[in-house]
Design a protein around this motif. Structure first.
Motif, PDB file in Angstrom:
ATOM      1  N   ASP A  13      -5.758   8.410   1.237  1.00 28.90           N
ATOM      2  CA  ASP A  13      -5.055   7.137   1.086  1.00 28.90           C
ATOM      3  C   ASP A  13      -3.964   7.019   2.145  1.00 28.90           C
ATOM      4  OD1 ASP A  13      -4.764   4.654  -0.183  1.00 28.90           O
ATOM      5  OD2 ASP A  13      -3.125   5.406  -1.417  1.00 28.90           O
ATOM      6  N   MET A  49      -5.236  11.620  -2.232  1.00 26.31           N
ATOM      7  CA  MET A  49      -3.943  11.100  -1.788  1.00 26.31           C
ATOM      8  C   MET A  49      -3.814  11.196  -0.268  1.00 26.31           C
ATOM      9  SD  MET A  49      -2.255  10.047  -4.389  1.00 26.31           S
ATOM     10  CE  MET A  49      -2.058  10.233  -6.142  1.00 26.31           C
ATOM     11  N   SER A  75       2.523   1.679  -3.381  1.00 22.31           N
ATOM     12  CA  SER A  75       1.522   2.135  -4.355  1.00 22.31           C
ATOM     13  C   SER A  75       1.261   3.631  -4.196  1.00 22.31           C
ATOM     14  CB  SER A  75       0.231   1.338  -4.164  1.00 22.31           C
ATOM     15  OG  SER A  75      -0.758   1.776  -5.053  1.00 22.31           O
ATOM     16  N   LEU A  76       1.112   4.087  -2.951  1.00 25.73           N
ATOM     17  CA  LEU A  76       0.922   5.522  -2.703  1.00 25.73           C
ATOM     18  C   LEU A  76       2.130   6.309  -3.197  1.00 25.73           C
ATOM     19  CD1 LEU A  76      -0.532   7.979  -1.432  1.00 25.73           C
ATOM     20  CD2 LEU A  76       0.604   7.372   0.732  1.00 25.73           C
ATOM     21  N   CYS A  77       3.318   5.820  -2.924  1.00 25.94           N
ATOM     22  CA  CYS A  77       4.537   6.522  -3.342  1.00 25.94           C
ATOM     23  C   CYS A  77       4.617   6.634  -4.866  1.00 25.94           C
ATOM     24  CB  CYS A  77       5.776   5.819  -2.785  1.00 25.94           C
ATOM     25  SG  CYS A  77       5.950   5.987  -0.995  1.00 25.94           S
ATOM     26  N   ARG A  78       4.295   5.553  -5.566  1.00 23.01           N
ATOM     27  CA  ARG A  78       4.293   5.599  -7.039  1.00 23.01           C
ATOM     28  C   ARG A  78       3.275   6.613  -7.549  1.00 23.01           C
ATOM     29  NH1 ARG A  78       5.002   0.077  -6.401  1.00 23.01           N
ATOM     30  NH2 ARG A  78       2.772  -0.293  -6.552  1.00 23.01           N
ATOM     31  N   ALA A  79       2.086   6.601  -6.948  1.00 22.78           N
ATOM     32  CA  ALA A  79       1.036   7.535  -7.366  1.00 22.78           C
ATOM     33  C   ALA A  79       1.464   8.980  -7.124  1.00 22.78           C
ATOM     34  CB  ALA A  79      -0.266   7.224  -6.630  1.00 22.78           C
ATOM     35  N   LEU A  80       2.103   9.238  -5.993  1.00 22.63           N
ATOM     36  CA  LEU A  80       2.551  10.602  -5.704  1.00 22.63           C
ATOM     37  C   LEU A  80       3.627  11.051  -6.679  1.00 22.63           C
ATOM     38  CD1 LEU A  80       2.605  10.422  -1.820  1.00 22.63           C
ATOM     39  CD2 LEU A  80       1.113  11.868  -3.228  1.00 22.63           C
ATOM     40  N   ARG A  81       4.549  10.171  -7.020  1.00 26.39           N
ATOM     41  CA  ARG A  81       5.587  10.529  -8.007  1.00 26.39           C
ATOM     42  C   ARG A  81       4.958  10.839  -9.362  1.00 26.39           C
ATOM     43  NH1 ARG A  81      10.637   9.824  -6.272  1.00 26.39           N
ATOM     44  NH2 ARG A  81      11.084   8.244  -4.717  1.00 26.39           N
ATOM     45  N   ASP A  82       3.963  10.039  -9.753  1.00 27.29           N
ATOM     46  CA  ASP A  82       3.320  10.219 -11.054  1.00 27.29           C
ATOM     47  C   ASP A  82       2.446  11.463 -11.113  1.00 27.29           C
ATOM     48  OD1 ASP A  82       4.521   7.893 -11.945  1.00 27.29           O
ATOM     49  OD2 ASP A  82       2.718   6.656 -11.696  1.00 27.29           O
ATOM     50  N   ALA A  83       1.996  11.942  -9.969  1.00 30.74           N
ATOM     51  CA  ALA A  83       1.003  13.018  -9.955  1.00 30.74           C
ATOM     52  C   ALA A  83       1.484  14.279  -9.249  1.00 30.74           C
ATOM     53  CB  ALA A  83      -0.264  12.508  -9.277  1.00 30.74           C
ATOM     54  N   ASP A 116       0.839  -1.208   0.000  1.00 33.75           N
ATOM     55  CA  ASP A 116       0.000   0.000   0.000  1.00 33.75           C
ATOM     56  C   ASP A 116       0.870   1.253   0.000  1.00 33.75           C
ATOM     57  OD1 ASP A 116      -2.358  -1.523   0.140  1.00 33.75           O
ATOM     58  OD2 ASP A 116      -2.398  -1.421   2.338  1.00 33.75           O
TER      59      ASP A 116
END
Length: 98
Positions: A84, A81, A15-23, A12
């Motif tokens: 999450d 975010m 996944s949050l870290c990847r989403a933050l980098r992407d966004a 989890d």
């Protein structure tokens, strides 16, 4: 739940870290805040991928990430975010919970 326990899993957190980098551009942070957030994201990833998982490190970094998202970010996805991050921590204090 102890001070350093988390409700989410290492997956989890990653996944949050990847989403933050992407966004990062959709979070509404100034350049300094964005750099500080990404530093916390990197530290959270390191703690989540340690063997064994560094739960105190994950807890500290995800709480810091949530702080940036709740207190400093005002972009279109920052509330999601933050929620999450709050779910991972297990205390349900994000933006949409207010």
């Amino acid at each position: 739940m102890t001070e350093y326990s988390i409700a989410g899993t290492a997956d989890d957190v990653l996944s949050l870290c990847r989403a933050l980098r992407d966004a990062t551009g959709m979070l509404g942070l100034n350049p300094t805040g964005q750099a500080e957030l990404l530093e916390r994201v990197e530290r959270a990833e390191q703690a989540a991928t340690a063997a064994p998982v560094d739960l105190p490190g994950v807890g500290i970094q995800v709480r810091a990430i949530r702080y940036y998202l709740v207190e400093m970010a005002d972009g279109p996805i920052s509330a999601f975010m933050a929620d999450d991050a709050a779910r991972i921590i297990g205390d349900d204090i994000g933006k949409l919970f207010f």
